[in-house]
Design a protein around this motif. Structure first.
Motif, PDB file in Angstrom:
ATOM      1  N   GLU A  29     -13.185  53.526  13.222  1.00 28.54           N
ATOM      2  CA  GLU A  29     -11.991  52.613  13.250  1.00 28.54           C
ATOM      3  C   GLU A  29     -12.137  51.360  14.011  1.00 28.54           C
ATOM      4  N   ILE A  32     -13.846  48.313  12.292  1.00 29.72           N
ATOM      5  CA  ILE A  32     -12.832  48.066  10.832  1.00 29.72           C
ATOM      6  C   ILE A  32     -11.920  47.079  11.434  1.00 29.72           C
ATOM      7  N   LEU A  33     -11.439  47.437  12.512  1.00 31.70           N
ATOM      8  CA  LEU A  33     -10.184  46.586  13.094  1.00 31.70           C
ATOM      9  C   LEU A  33     -10.798  45.290  13.620  1.00 31.70           C
ATOM     10  N   ILE A  35     -13.162  43.703  12.310  1.00 34.36           N
ATOM     11  CA  ILE A  35     -13.305  43.148  11.175  1.00 34.36           C
ATOM     12  C   ILE A  35     -11.982  42.288  10.675  1.00 34.36           C
ATOM     13  N   GLU A  36     -10.925  43.325  10.694  1.00 41.35           N
ATOM     14  CA  GLU A  36      -9.823  42.835   9.971  1.00 41.35           C
ATOM     15  C   GLU A  36      -9.261  41.794  10.640  1.00 41.35           C
ATOM     16  N   GLY A  37      -9.418  41.910  11.967  1.00 43.79           N
ATOM     17  CA  GLY A  37      -8.966  40.800  13.004  1.00 43.79           C
ATOM     18  C   GLY A  37      -9.724  39.391  12.765  1.00 43.79           C
ATOM     19  N   ILE A  39     -11.092  38.357   9.931  1.00 42.80           N
ATOM     20  CA  ILE A  39     -10.584  37.951   8.535  1.00 42.80           C
ATOM     21  C   ILE A  39      -9.189  37.493   8.846  1.00 42.80           C
ATOM     22  N   LEU A  40      -8.083  38.063   9.508  1.00 51.47           N
ATOM     23  CA  LEU A  40      -6.982  37.385   9.918  1.00 51.47           C
ATOM     24  C   LEU A  40      -6.998  36.128  10.437  1.00 51.47           C
ATOM     25  N   GLU A  43      -8.166  33.509   7.805  1.00 54.36           N
ATOM     26  CA  GLU A  43      -7.087  33.166   7.151  1.00 54.36           C
ATOM     27  C   GLU A  43      -6.141  32.331   7.719  1.00 54.36           C
TER      28      GLU A  43
END
Length: 63
Positions: A29, A32-33, A35-37, A39-40, A43
């Motif tokens: 996890e 993944i967290l 990578i999500e950070g 991406i955010l 954006e």
């Protein structure tokens, strides 16, 4: 995942197995967290760039 806490405490083998699974889940996890950070952040940066272009009248309305 729902685990009966009584079984976790009462049986050392179960407790150790559950802790091992928890450690493995974190190993999966955490990246993944991250990578999500990222991406955010991208954006948010893109949104800020677009807002700056609009504010500076870089985009002109053509009639």
């Amino acid at each position: 995942m729902s685990v009966n806490i009584t079984n976790r405490i009462a049986k050392p083998a179960n407790r150790e197995a559950i802790l091992q699974i928890d450690r493995l889940n974190l190993q999966i996890e955490w990246p993944i967290l991250q990578i999500e950070g990222e991406i955010l952040q991208m954006e948010q940066s893109n949104t800020a760039d677009a807002a700056g272009l609009i504010e500076n009248n870089t985009f002109k309305k053509i009639d």
